[in-house]
Design an enzyme around this catalytic site. Sequence first.
Site, short mmCIF file in Angstrom:
data_model
loop_
_atom_site.label_atom_id
_atom_site.label_comp_id
_atom_site.label_asym_id
_atom_site.label_seq_id
_atom_site.Cartn_x
_atom_site.Cartn_y
_atom_site.Cartn_z
CB THR A 238 38.10 41.60 44.53
OG1 THR A 238 39.29 41.03 44.02
CG2 THR A 238 37.63 40.80 45.71
CB SER A 284 34.46 38.28 47.92
OG SER A 284 33.27 37.60 48.26
CG ASP A 285 32.11 37.40 41.63
OD1 ASP A 285 30.92 37.23 41.93
OD2 ASP A 285 32.51 37.48 40.44
CB ALA A 286 29.44 34.12 44.06
#
Length: 549
Positions: A238, A284-286
Amino acid sequence: MPFDLSHLALAPFSLDREQIEWVRHTFEKLDDAARVGQVFNLLSRGDETGEREMFRAFRPGGITRYFNSDAVSERARLEELQADAEVPLLVSADLEGSRMSLPFGTQVPNPIALSAIDDVNVTAEVAGIMAREALAVGLNWSFTPLLDINAKTRSSIVPTRGFGSDPERILRHSLAQIAAFQAAGIAATAKHWPGEGHDDRDQHLVTTINPLSVDEWEATHGRLYREAIGAGVLSIMTGHIAFPAFAAAMGASGTDLYRPGTLSSIINIDLLRGRLGFNGLIVSDASEMAGLSSFMDVTAAKAEILRAGCDMILFATNPERHFASVLEAVRSGHVPSKRFFEAVTRVLGLKARLGLHRPREQREIPPRASDRMKDVLLKAPILEKDTQSLFPLSPEKTRRVLVIAPGIVEPLWSSRLPLILPDLLAKEGFEVKLHPMGEAYETKDYDLVIYAFSEEALLTRGRIFLDWASLGKGLRGAMMRPWHDVPTLMISFGYPYYLYDAPRVPTYVNAWATMDEMQEAVVELMMGRAPWNRNSPVDVFAEVPDGRY
């Protein structure tokens, strides 16, 4: 254990009884602190002092590795880290090709080049090559494919990392990549949920927005994600992307309409889990990109990422503070116990699905498939226009060549690398002059001018454009256009939309990737040794209708 694990028997995990029992046993033997470790994926940059000790202390569930060019040392390093781990590690990377290829492996095309070739068998073959090389050193999870739609031609982040602007073409190639990765034993990840490419900004710098209506989204991004879920993709990443139309339909208002997907239970739980039925792992993305940090403090956001439905948090620059923050949120009930249980057991479930809990045989490091890639890469460059019938080139026709090339942009390292194109042309018998950037230049002493730009969509490039002022000197240099006097060629080894800034250039080639091997392929095509591809995966004339002429 207060909750059951029956969801792990369902797709995409499809765990058998032995695997589910391993998840159950592992969860029960871990204390709260160790369970918190399982939902973090930390960055491993190399052999930094103290990195191994830090992983021992915080016991993360996974790491994302920045690899070096020595496969043997990389394998040894990962074997050490796995031996230290109480629970086997997920080891991830972005297997995107070009300069995101494994440094020790075959240099393969990036997604946009594969889309230009438009042969799903080639896409599957390339994914298989990457998977074999990755597995040989201990990598087991790829943060690919991108399902983003390159709808906004001025985007700096999507153009070369995704499969283009046509949802049907994106679907073909993404499904081929998912199937090839997961058949080999690498978990694939569809990203960036809920769909990037309609905003010309970069999530690394700002929360981006998917502006589609719910119906428009369902017909495009929704279909892509439904198909990927149906194909069994094991994880979805996401992004820091807001989807205000769906948020509004669920009753959100004000700032919450523009809440990043990483922090939105509406986007992850109601839409992805509920409406689309995804049962795999959400990562999650970074978590310290400005698309999130501009919305919420990065420490407070770590627990909110879990509350919003993500199962794994990507990166923590201050593990001591961030782990403690999540642990406190778990113990206080701010992260509900059921949500935390689901997150930890899905992380363990992915490990069981990949067989990480079983003894692993060391794989042979395969030889590079470089010769095969030479044939593949010849099919990728697109001759978008040639109003001067320039090709094939020959030293007899255009011996004296001026190359204007700012260099290969490496945004991660804030550096520029030289192209090998001038040397390749010299080997063909051309007299080549490489123009020093920012200096005045004249073209009357040359038979051919080549502009060569080399910027792939590789993070934090707030804008990509043709900066005429940087090529020459002063106002006159910025306004010079040589093609009325000298045959002129423009090549993009990356970002495909330079015609926006140079619609009248007579010959324009999109070559998609900055890698040396792609430069070699372009020279072969320019010399007439193979036919040009004309099947572009994007419309480079979308905003410049006069550019066709």
